[in-house]
Design a protein around this motif. Structure first.
Motif, PDB file in Angstrom:
ATOM      1  N   LEU A 192     -76.832 -35.112  -2.232  1.00 16.50           N
ATOM      2  CA  LEU A 192     -78.001 -35.282  -1.420  1.00 16.50           C
ATOM      3  C   LEU A 192     -78.764 -33.910  -1.387  1.00 16.50           C
ATOM      4  O   LEU A 192     -78.251 -32.628  -1.561  1.00 16.50           O
ATOM      5  N   ASN A 193     -80.147 -34.053  -1.198  1.00 14.63           N
ATOM      6  CA  ASN A 193     -80.993 -32.853  -1.233  1.00 14.63           C
ATOM      7  C   ASN A 193     -81.729 -32.651   0.014  1.00 14.63           C
ATOM      8  O   ASN A 193     -82.114 -33.812   0.489  1.00 14.63           O
ATOM      9  N   ASN A 194     -82.103 -31.624   0.581  1.00 13.55           N
ATOM     10  CA  ASN A 194     -83.157 -31.325   1.432  1.00 13.55           C
ATOM     11  C   ASN A 194     -83.643 -30.126   1.798  1.00 13.55           C
ATOM     12  O   ASN A 194     -83.486 -29.332   0.788  1.00 13.55           O
ATOM     13  N   ALA A 195     -83.992 -29.676   2.763  1.00 13.51           N
ATOM     14  CA  ALA A 195     -84.533 -28.279   2.984  1.00 13.51           C
ATOM     15  C   ALA A 195     -84.217 -27.617   4.364  1.00 13.51           C
ATOM     16  O   ALA A 195     -84.116 -28.453   5.274  1.00 13.51           O
ATOM     17  N   ILE A 196     -83.796 -26.592   4.461  1.00 15.53           N
ATOM     18  CA  ILE A 196     -83.830 -25.808   5.715  1.00 15.53           C
ATOM     19  C   ILE A 196     -85.189 -25.098   5.768  1.00 15.53           C
ATOM     20  O   ILE A 196     -85.745 -24.320   5.125  1.00 15.53           O
ATOM     21  N   PHE A 245     -82.071 -30.525 -11.102  1.00 12.29           N
ATOM     22  CA  PHE A 245     -83.355 -31.247 -10.732  1.00 12.29           C
ATOM     23  C   PHE A 245     -82.965 -31.506  -9.063  1.00 12.29           C
ATOM     24  O   PHE A 245     -82.382 -32.240  -8.674  1.00 12.29           O
ATOM     25  N   ASN A 246     -83.869 -31.057  -8.403  1.00 11.66           N
ATOM     26  CA  ASN A 246     -84.070 -31.162  -7.000  1.00 11.66           C
ATOM     27  C   ASN A 246     -85.270 -32.118  -6.516  1.00 11.66           C
ATOM     28  O   ASN A 246     -86.289 -31.957  -7.139  1.00 11.66           O
ATOM     29  N   ASN A 296     -86.406 -23.355   2.356  1.00 11.89           N
ATOM     30  CA  ASN A 296     -85.163 -23.361   1.439  1.00 11.89           C
ATOM     31  C   ASN A 296     -84.510 -24.369   1.033  1.00 11.89           C
ATOM     32  O   ASN A 296     -83.893 -25.224   1.870  1.00 11.89           O
ATOM     33  N   ASN A 297     -84.495 -24.635  -0.421  1.00 15.03           N
ATOM     34  CA  ASN A 297     -83.509 -25.904  -0.821  1.00 15.03           C
ATOM     35  C   ASN A 297     -82.104 -25.972  -0.311  1.00 15.03           C
ATOM     36  O   ASN A 297     -81.451 -24.850  -0.580  1.00 15.03           O
ATOM     37  N   PRO A 347     -87.437 -19.278  -1.827  1.00 12.39           N
ATOM     38  CA  PRO A 347     -88.223 -20.376  -1.147  1.00 12.39           C
ATOM     39  C   PRO A 347     -88.469 -21.727  -2.078  1.00 12.39           C
ATOM     40  O   PRO A 347     -88.820 -21.426  -3.399  1.00 12.39           O
ATOM     41  N   ILE A 348     -88.760 -22.796  -1.513  1.00 13.55           N
ATOM     42  CA  ILE A 348     -89.247 -23.685  -2.433  1.00 13.55           C
ATOM     43  C   ILE A 348     -90.703 -23.570  -2.744  1.00 13.55           C
ATOM     44  O   ILE A 348     -91.020 -23.619  -3.975  1.00 13.55           O
TER      45      ILE A 348
END
Length: 354
Positions: free
Chosen positions: A154-158, A204-205, A343-344, A333-334
């Motif tokens: 799983l992928n997300n961002a803060i 790969f995000n 941030n990823n 940063p993304i």
């Protein structure tokens, strides 16, 4: 590829042997093969002896054995190779004699004709494939290994100033995938408790926005906006090429084969790795599937979206055997130079396959 080549050669030799049998060809062809093998035996065994002696001298130089022990090992290796030459030569000499005194097309029940490491029996059936690599002397100590790395999850961002629960990205829909190649080197000479792991990976995000939104780039600003129609799919894919570096800790099993070689194995052992990665972005693309006024559409937009060119972060894993729980966090940063920093972060399963 090497295995395919071996089997192709085997099939060719098998068909050739069947043809020889059908035509009752003269035994001279088989005798020629055996004589060629006989001529190679001495050179081959001497090359093996040179390799063994070089390994013994290296161990002496490193202080692993005494000079007396080294002399003993060299004498033992020389005796073994001399006996190998004698025995192997005798076997081929007897086969040649057997063929020379019998009629053409003669085959002993247990006879095997071999050439270039491929063996076939009387009826053309497969007996053995043995490459030259199998006869090479193993290095006494092998400190570096390589492996394929595969990770998925799983992928997300803060996002700065926002709680993780308020993420604008779907928790299950946003995913990551990583594929790479790594080398693992033992750090200390007499223990395998710590290993240095390094290599390269493609990461790969993927980020899927919530609430029917998609990414829009307006100059130096990248933002989420509501789509005018109905979005069936909205996903941003960011592809990075990075060089991961980890220190790996954990027990291992040591196997010693007399004075020939020894190996450390982490098979079915607990492992913990901590480190980071650095690299650069090699592509950013957004995929959209939508419906507007009943008409369906699909777009793939290849655009920069102000994604950071240089990427770097921290990563860690806890494993048993080849499977691990894996987490990575981008310190970069993304999207670069944005008012709100994102941030990823990724969490998943990782496989290190030797």
């Amino acid at each position: 590829m090497q295995n395919i080549t071996k089997y192709v050669l085997f099939i060719v030799l098998a068909l050739t042997t069947q043809f020889i049998q059908a035509q009752e060809a003269n035994n001279s062809v088989r005798i020629k093969i055996l004589k060629e093998q006989k001529d190679k035996i001495t050179t081959e065994e001497r090359d093996f002896l040179k390799t063994e002696v070089a390994t013994i001298l290296e161990r002496l130089k490193n202080g692993e054995i005494t000079e007396q022990k080294a002399d003993s090992l060299k004498k033992a290796a020389a005796r073994k190779r001399a006996l190998n030459i004698e025995n192997r030569t005798a076997i081929l000499t007897n086969k040649i004699s057997l063929l020379e005194r019998n009629e053409k097309g003669y085959y002993a029940n247990d006879e095997v004709i071999s050439n270039e490491g491929i063996s076939i029996a009387k009826n053309g059936t497969f007996v053995e494939i043995k490459s030259k690599e199998n006869n090479q002397i193993k290095r006494y100590d092998r400190r570096t290994y390589n492996e394929i790395v595969v990770a998925i999850g799983l992928n997300n961002a803060i996002i700065k100033g926002e709680a993780f629960d308020d993420s604008p990205y779907k928790y299950l829909g946003s995913r990551f995938f990583e594929l790479g190649w790594a080398w693992k080197t033992r750090v200390f000479k007499n223990t395998n408790f710590m290993r240095f792991k390094y290599g390269f990976s493609l990461q790969f995000n993927g980020l899927k926005p919530t609430d029917n939104r998609f990414f829009v780039q307006n100059g130096d600003v990248t933002s989420l906006e509501v789509f005018e129609g109905n979005l069936n799919k909205s996903k941003l894919n960011i592809t990075n090429l990075v060089m991961p570096i980890h220190f790996e800790f954990g027990p291992s099993k040591k196997t010693v084969n007399n004075d020939t070689y020894f190996r450390y194995s982490t098979y079915n052992q607990f492992k913990f790795g901590i480190g980071g990665y650095a690299g650069f972005n090699i592509g950013t693309r957004q995929k959209l599937k939508y419906t507007i006024d009943g008409d369906k559409g699909k777009d793939k937009i290849k655009q920069g979206y102000n994604a950071s060119d240089l990427v770097y972060g921290l990563s860690s894993y806890v494993a048993f055997g080849s499977a691990a729980v894996y987490v990575k966090y981008d310190l970069s940063p993304i999207f670069k130079d944005q008012a709100i920093k994102q941030n990823n972060i990724s969490l998943g399963i990782r496989f290190d396959m030797e």
